[in-house]
Design an enzyme around this catalytic site. Sequence first.
Site: not given
Ligand code: FCB
Length: 445
Positions: A73, A117, A162, A288, A290, A353
Amino acid sequence: MFDPGFLWGAATSSYQIEGAVAEDGRGPSIWDTFAATPGAIQGGDTGAVAADHYHRFPGDVALMAGLGLRAYRFSLAWPRIQPTGSGPVNQRGLDFYRRLTDTLLDRGIQPWPTLYHWDLPQPLEDRGGWPARDTAERFAEYAALVHEALGDRVTHWTTLNEPWCSAFLGYATGRHAPGRREPDAAVRAAHHLLLGHGLAAEAIRSDDSHVGITLNLTHVTPVGTEPADLDAARRIDGMQNRLLLDPLLRGAYPEDVLADLREVTGFGHVHDGDLKRIGASLDHLGVNYYAPMLVGGSSTPTQSAYVGSPLVRVADGGRPRTAMGWEIDERGLLELLLRLKDDYPAVPLYITENGAAFDDVVEHDGVHDAHRVAYLDGHLRSCAQAIGHGVPLKGYFVWSLLDNFEWSFGYGPRFGIVHVDYATQHRTPKDSARWYAEVIRRGGL
Ligand code: FCB
């Protein structure tokens, strides 16, 4: 468990790795301008060189092949393809992505491009940026140009990465380019990003193309059971998740979020027919993830990306954190995936992500990033469990293939499974890269 067709990949983005910002006719993007603003980026870092991927892509693709990646990607820099954001194609810029795509295909790696992006051509920002409706139309034009050039070799397209960050970090908090602090403009930007997605999807949809979008979603829980805490969770879930998911998957904005936002702006910018275009079917949804969010009510107003909800605070869940200060909780990913399945119409999902920054140490015999391996392992376990519960999860992309420019944090945080020495541009696969290669080889954990 993961079926044999599960798509194992890694992700990057143009401004974070390419460098070569003034080469082959590329125009300036809002991130070039923002990075040149004193105080905007830690250490005064910029993406001017980054991981020099523009020049080193053949070696990087060879590295991907060595890891056994099934898909890669990446994003296309709009200002390479249309240096001013409109008008004819800059052939040299487009050719870079053609070469990259062909090199990937030669190695049996599926190209998984994202059209946007965050690197908006600066001239479009000068004409109003995403708060201006015209930007959505320009985006669809650009998407059509790219599709015309690469549509014979790319099947899976992602329009935006995002949009929440583009809108609320770019135009409300000003932590991201273009650095504006205008909450009402941020709300308009969010709508025009969604509209841009809808128009671009129309432009590139064909019999053999699959079109999706990538959202940064999270699992939100209240700290307690007080009405203020429950309301805070409703509001943050509304702004972070439902504001984007509902128009895309249900064809309407959530009423409660519209009510919260009425403090900030009216909705005259939403025209008849927009929601129909935004909600036209998605072929896949990129997620995505985290970290989860624990939130509560607050009596002191704060300005944050959650415009319209000043009386909300983010609480400490007491879990270990990454070098970004983000709490580690793979359970949040499982909850999020189950929620998508339960609350929204079925759509194939991809984790586009997931990953973590840690303070890696380069030793004489490599980078032994056990924390990153544990993070990835935990989150992949959540993916496997979600699949077991019937979630239509079809693939996973680790963020990131390479250490790179982490936006306003500059080069400090390292998310790569491959270490980059920025002085020499030497690449060293970390233990996590070797571990991931083994996961792919075995087809699971
Ligand atoms: C996301 C972004 C990516 C990177 C990660 C850690 O929000 O899409 O570009 O910065 O976080």
